[in-house]
Design an enzyme around this catalytic site. Structure first.
Site, PDB file in Angstrom:
ATOM      1  N   GLU A 105       0.858  -0.953   0.501  1.00  0.00           N
ATOM      2  CA  GLU A 105       0.343  -0.202  -0.282  1.00  0.00           C
ATOM      3  C   GLU A 105       1.106   0.953  -0.167  1.00  0.00           C
ATOM      4  OE1 GLU A 105      -2.319  -2.267   3.149  1.00  0.00           O
ATOM      5  OE2 GLU A 105      -3.847  -0.834   1.993  1.00  0.00           O
ATOM      6  N   GLU A 125      -3.501  -9.596   4.081  1.00  0.00           N
ATOM      7  CA  GLU A 125      -4.351  -9.232   5.725  1.00  0.00           C
ATOM      8  C   GLU A 125      -5.338 -10.099   5.987  1.00  0.00           C
ATOM      9  OE1 GLU A 125      -3.136  -7.227   2.531  1.00  0.00           O
ATOM     10  OE2 GLU A 125      -2.521  -5.044   4.305  1.00  0.00           O
TER      11      GLU A 125
HETATM   12  C1  3H9 Z   1      -1.560  -4.743   7.195  1.00  0.00           C
HETATM   13  O1  3H9 Z   1      -0.354  -4.340   6.399  1.00  0.00           O
HETATM   14  C2  3H9 Z   1      -2.327  -4.157   7.312  1.00  0.00           C
HETATM   15  C3  3H9 Z   1      -2.114  -2.985   6.597  1.00  0.00           C
HETATM   16  O2  3H9 Z   1      -3.261  -2.963   5.286  1.00  0.00           O
HETATM   17  C4  3H9 Z   1      -3.149  -1.760   6.872  1.00  0.00           C
HETATM   18  C5  3H9 Z   1      -2.573  -1.224   8.185  1.00  0.00           C
HETATM   19  C6  3H9 Z   1      -3.667   0.346   8.685  1.00  0.00           C
HETATM   20  N1  3H9 Z   1       3.993  -7.021  11.883  1.00  0.00           N
HETATM   21  O3  3H9 Z   1       8.310 -14.147   9.255  1.00  0.00           O
HETATM   22  P1  3H9 Z   1       9.945 -13.934   9.722  1.00  0.00           P
HETATM   23  C7  3H9 Z   1       8.020 -10.465  12.187  1.00  0.00           C
HETATM   24  S1  3H9 Z   1      -1.124  -6.803   8.319  1.00  0.00           S
HETATM   25  C8  3H9 Z   1       4.817  -7.241  13.121  1.00  0.00           C
HETATM   26  O4  3H9 Z   1      10.418 -14.688  10.420  1.00  0.00           O
HETATM   27  P2  3H9 Z   1      10.648 -14.610   7.265  1.00  0.00           P
HETATM   28  C9  3H9 Z   1       7.698 -11.873  12.882  1.00  0.00           C
HETATM   29  O5  3H9 Z   1       6.925 -12.023  14.352  1.00  0.00           O
HETATM   30  C10 3H9 Z   1       0.215  -7.092   7.886  1.00  0.00           C
HETATM   31  N2  3H9 Z   1       5.627  -8.172  12.808  1.00  0.00           N
HETATM   32  O6  3H9 Z   1      10.587 -13.790   8.394  1.00  0.00           O
HETATM   33  C11 3H9 Z   1       9.375 -12.538  13.448  1.00  0.00           C
HETATM   34  O7  3H9 Z   1       9.514 -12.098  14.686  1.00  0.00           O
HETATM   35  P3  3H9 Z   1      10.631 -12.631  15.887  1.00  0.00           P
HETATM   36  C12 3H9 Z   1       0.573  -7.134   6.176  1.00  0.00           C
HETATM   37  C13 3H9 Z   1       6.571  -8.927  12.285  1.00  0.00           C
HETATM   38  O8  3H9 Z   1      11.680 -13.654   6.227  1.00  0.00           O
HETATM   39  C14 3H9 Z   1      10.638 -12.159  12.427  1.00  0.00           C
HETATM   40  O9  3H9 Z   1       9.081 -10.702  12.380  1.00  0.00           O
HETATM   41  N3  3H9 Z   1       1.733  -7.653   6.433  1.00  0.00           N
HETATM   42  C15 3H9 Z   1       5.128  -8.275  10.761  1.00  0.00           C
HETATM   43  O10 3H9 Z   1      10.751 -15.877   7.301  1.00  0.00           O
HETATM   44  C16 3H9 Z   1      11.002 -12.533  11.454  1.00  0.00           C
HETATM   45  O11 3H9 Z   1       9.475 -12.450  10.917  1.00  0.00           O
HETATM   46  C17 3H9 Z   1       1.925  -9.428   6.714  1.00  0.00           C
HETATM   47  O12 3H9 Z   1       0.876 -10.530   7.251  1.00  0.00           O
HETATM   48  C18 3H9 Z   1       4.664  -7.476  10.735  1.00  0.00           C
HETATM   49  N4  3H9 Z   1       3.805  -7.546   9.001  1.00  0.00           N
HETATM   50  O13 3H9 Z   1       9.704 -14.117   6.264  1.00  0.00           O
HETATM   51  C19 3H9 Z   1       3.165 -10.234   6.264  1.00  0.00           C
HETATM   52  N5  3H9 Z   1       5.496  -9.586   9.486  1.00  0.00           N
HETATM   53  O14 3H9 Z   1      11.626 -12.844  15.056  1.00  0.00           O
HETATM   54  C20 3H9 Z   1       3.977 -11.069   7.685  1.00  0.00           C
HETATM   55  C21 3H9 Z   1       6.976 -10.518  10.122  1.00  0.00           C
HETATM   56  O15 3H9 Z   1      10.403 -12.041  16.823  1.00  0.00           O
HETATM   57  N6  3H9 Z   1       5.179 -11.365   7.396  1.00  0.00           N
HETATM   58  N7  3H9 Z   1       7.318  -9.653  11.891  1.00  0.00           N
HETATM   59  O16 3H9 Z   1       9.702 -14.188  15.528  1.00  0.00           O
HETATM   60  C22 3H9 Z   1       5.157 -12.181   6.707  1.00  0.00           C
HETATM   61  O17 3H9 Z   1       4.583 -12.785   6.206  1.00  0.00           O
HETATM   62  C23 3H9 Z   1       6.968 -13.226   6.696  1.00  0.00           C
HETATM   63  O18 3H9 Z   1       7.237 -12.174   7.911  1.00  0.00           O
HETATM   64  C24 3H9 Z   1       7.870 -12.544   5.467  1.00  0.00           C
HETATM   65  C25 3H9 Z   1       8.982 -12.718   6.012  1.00  0.00           C
HETATM   66  C26 3H9 Z   1       7.029 -13.315   4.221  1.00  0.00           C
HETATM   67  C27 3H9 Z   1       7.574 -10.767   4.977  1.00  0.00           C
END
Ligand code: 3H9
Length: 689
Positions: A105, A125
């Protein structure tokens, strides 16, 4: 405090780099820093263009999920992105790694987008029970139309930026050299005097009104009437993008996002997101090292063993399968081929690959063949004595450093380790059935299991595409014990007036894929009995024993709790009569309604889960949730049993257990942890760390 946004100016181009490891999530610090960096760039007269780029492995993974459900702090994401879009100087997003959710976004709020072809973009999301809430539902369709927007937002799947319909979002796609490409693009913008280009004003995606409406209608039909809330809200917001002025559409999106964010479902799904990240954090990971794994040994080619062999082969391992004699081996190989054929028909494997991987398989009838195996999984031996004998024999043939694992959910790992001279290399690896479909592997750690062995086993599970969950190596593991408690609750309900079909229906309505009795028929009643006995429910299975004695073994005998014919499972009056007769002997009780059924089943599972937490058999309640979702078809949107207990209210569940315990059966007594949590106003989620 270190800034989360870097700022440098190079030949009239301000480069703002997101520096909020590990994933550049849009937390409050980054939002403030980005807002300040924009102000600086806009005020700096030497700056003609702004480039937004991510530092680290990706551009931006979106909103900071840990902030959701709490009061927001300004600048809130949609407002910040509006500021970006309103910039009077052109803003270019330079995307590598991934731009997900709010990250995408943010890119859409920029005026131009340059990306690496392999960068992943998407709107995940929906998997958090949310919708893109920072303008995504309004900006994306203005560029790509309703069909692509809905596909991305409702499935939540990410795609490569350089592939198919995703290309429409980008002005330049490069293989590598993103920063240089973005800088050149920026300089060219200045040279050509190209203006800002706001996505809110784009019309390309919405100009074909008929196609737009057709896509909306198609997805509306696909979603049907019921179903999850988030996809329906996404649909309405994307529809609004074509009908409402941009700012009104943004307000519409905001209202929908706020409602979803407060919902139980989103709370539960956010919990699962973090629980799935945490489950990988185990103490052994700090000290242990994964040993090299080339050859896997599997002893026993029954349903579980053959499944393990198939998975290991498909992951590229050399596999030695050992059976006790030639006929058993032949049967195991037939079973294995059937599994591989099924993998081909499901598209998990090509026919060519199947033929290729069979060359990696060595079927043997002598354990000596395991002398070079790096990991041996014992999927044979139905009781402790037999498993113990196998482990003692194995000890004599395997090489130093080989990890020895029992696949049985009931094996006492400490006792098995005692049969060997390498206790530090012994543990449990329990794959949920069916092994090909289920994601869960319970890694059972014994008192002497060494960190290297545990890390090697979890690495192996991940290579097979599974989710390893650590548990102490006491019999039952997580799934076995909670499912046994669930069954015990179901039986209690039946004895007090409900029918198996009432329990099944209530639990399906609650979200379970199958009710406990349907599941029992699929598993086979003898297996269910064995599990109930192993998990200490031997005195609560009179009814089950009566059915087995009557030759009702489940689907395989066309009768179990239900009777099976061409139309599927039917209620069987004979079973009803057996229940009535047993109820007569025990006195029965008041007839439970649907809510009673759902609450007692949950209470029983939660009490058992709490016992495991209290006894430190699992590291955190969230691990139980992950195990039940990944291995036992527990509804993800409920967040797992422990999360569901937090939502339902611990007090009411504890009181229900207390009432049940009045008949003197200690199983129903609430564990102390429940009392402690209630007394201190805490929840299971507070124990997840
Ligand atoms: C959103 O964007 C809403 C908006 O539309 C509107 C807002 C108003 N937030 O998975 P990993 C942490 S909703 C907080 O091992 P990888 C994760 O918990 C969001 N923390 O890395 C972990 O913490 P820890 C939409 C996050 O390389 C660490 O980062 N986005 C977030 O295997 C490493 O993560 C998603 O749903 C976050 N957004 O994979 C994407 N993302 O080390 C969610 C990650 O303490 N994220 N963490 O355990 C993912 O799918 C994967 O993290 C990603 C990287 C593919 C990006």
């Amino acid at each position: 405090m270190a800034l989360t946004v870097g700022y440098e100016v190079e030949e009239g181009v301000a480069v703002l780099s997101l520096q909020n490891p590990p994933v550049n999530a849009l937390g409050i610090a980054l939002r403030r820093d980005l807002s300040a960096a924009f102000e600086t760039a806009l005020a700096d007269r030497s700056v003609r263009v702004i480039v937004l780029i991510g530092q680290g492995k990706l551009f931006c993974a979106g909103g900071d999920i840990s902030e959701f459900g709490k009061p927001f702090e300004a600048p809130w994401v949609p407002e910040l992105f509006n500021t970006v879009e309103q910039s009077t100087k052109p803003v270019i997003a330079a995307i590598h790694g991934a731009a997900l959710g709010g990250g995408m976004e943010l890119a859409l709020a920029c005026h131009y987008r340059v990306c690496e072809a392999r960068a992943r973009i998407g709107f995940p999301e929906v998997s958090l029970g949310l919708l893109p809430g920072a303008g995504g539902t309004q900006r994306a369709p203005r560029l790509c139309g309703a069909e692509t927007a809905l596909e991305l937002m409702i499935t939540g799947k990410s795609v490569a930026a350089g592939s198919g319909a995703a290309r429409v979002f980008f002005d330049l796609i490069v293989k590598e050299g993103l920063r240089e490409a973005a800088m050149t693009f920026a300089r060219r913008l200045v040279e050509k005097g190209l203006p800002v280009r706001r996505t809110r004003d784009a019309r390309n995606g919405v100009k074909d009104a008929a196609a737009y409406q057709a896509a909306i209608a198609k997805w509306r039909k696909r979603l049907g009437k019921g179903g999850a809330e988030a996809p329906g809200e996404i649909l309405r917001c994307v529809e609004a993008a074509a009908l409402l002025p941009f700012d009104v559409g943004m307000a519409f999106e905001r209202a929908a996002f706020d409602t979803l964010e407060q919902s139980e479902t989103s709370r539960a799904l956010r919990h699962v997101f973090f629980a799935e990240n945490k489950v990988a954090k185990i103490p052994e990971a700090k000290a242990g090292h994964a040993r090299a794994l080339e050859q896997i040994g599997v002893i026993g080619g029954g349903t579980r063993g053959a499944g393990l062999v198939a998975l290991s082969l498909m992951a590229g391992f050399d596999v030695v399968l050992v059976e006790k004699d030639a006929p058993s081996l032949a049967r195991a190989l037939t079973r294995l081929r059937r599994l591989l054929d099924r993998a081909v028909s499901r598209g998990q494997l090509s026919a060519l690959q199947r033929d290729g991987i069979e060359a990696l398989l060595h079927g043997k009838t002598d354990m000596v063949a395991l002398s070079e195996a790096d990991l041996v999984i014992v999927a044979a031996g139905c009781d402790a004595l037999e498993q113990g004998q196998i482990f003692a024999q194995l000890d004599a043939v395997v090489k130093d450093g080989a990890v020895l694992a029992s696949a049985s959910p009931f094996a006492d790992i400490g006792a098995l380790a005692d049969k060997t001279g390498c206790a530090e290399d012994v543990l449990g690896l329990h794959f949920s059935l069916p092994t090909q479909m289920s994601d869960l592997v319970e890694v059972a750690v014994g008192p002497a299991s060494g960190a290297d062995a545990v890390v090697t086993a979890t690495t192996f599970a991940r290579k097979l595409g599974k989710v390893p969950v650590r548990v102490l190596g006491v019999p039952g593991r997580i799934g076995g014990r909670l499912m046994a408690a669930y069954q015990a609750a179901a039986d209690r309900l039946v004895m007090s007036g409900a029918l198996p079909r009432d329990v099944d229906r209530a639990m399906r309505r609650w979200g379970m894929a199958l009710g406990p009795y349907q599941l029992a028929d699929v598993m086979g009643l003898e297996r269910v009995l064995a599990r109930q006995e192993e998990c200490g429910h031997g005195r609560r299975v009179a009814l089950l024993r009566a059915l087995i004695k009557d030759g009702r073994l489940g689907r395989k005998t066309s009768k179990g709790w239900y009777r099976y014919d061409a139309d599927g499972g039917q209620v069987d009056p004979e079973v009803a009569a057996m229940i009535a007769s047993l109820r007569g002997q025990t006195g029965g009780g008041s007839v439970p309604d649907e809510l009673d059924i759902q609450r007692l089943c949950l209470a029983a599972m939660v009490n058992e889960g709490a016992r495991m937490v209290e006894e430190c058999q699992v590291m955190r309640p969230g691990d139980i949730d992950v195990a039940m979702i990944r291995g036992f078809a527990f509804p993800r949107w409920r967040g797992g049993p422990m999360q569901a207990a937090d939502s339902t209210g611990l007090l009411s569940l504890r009181n229900l257990l207390r009432t049940c315990a009045q008949d003197g059966d200690a199983f129903w007594r609430p564990v102390n942890l429940l009392d402690e949590l209630i007394k201190n106003g805490r929840h299971f989620s507070d124990l997840n760390g």
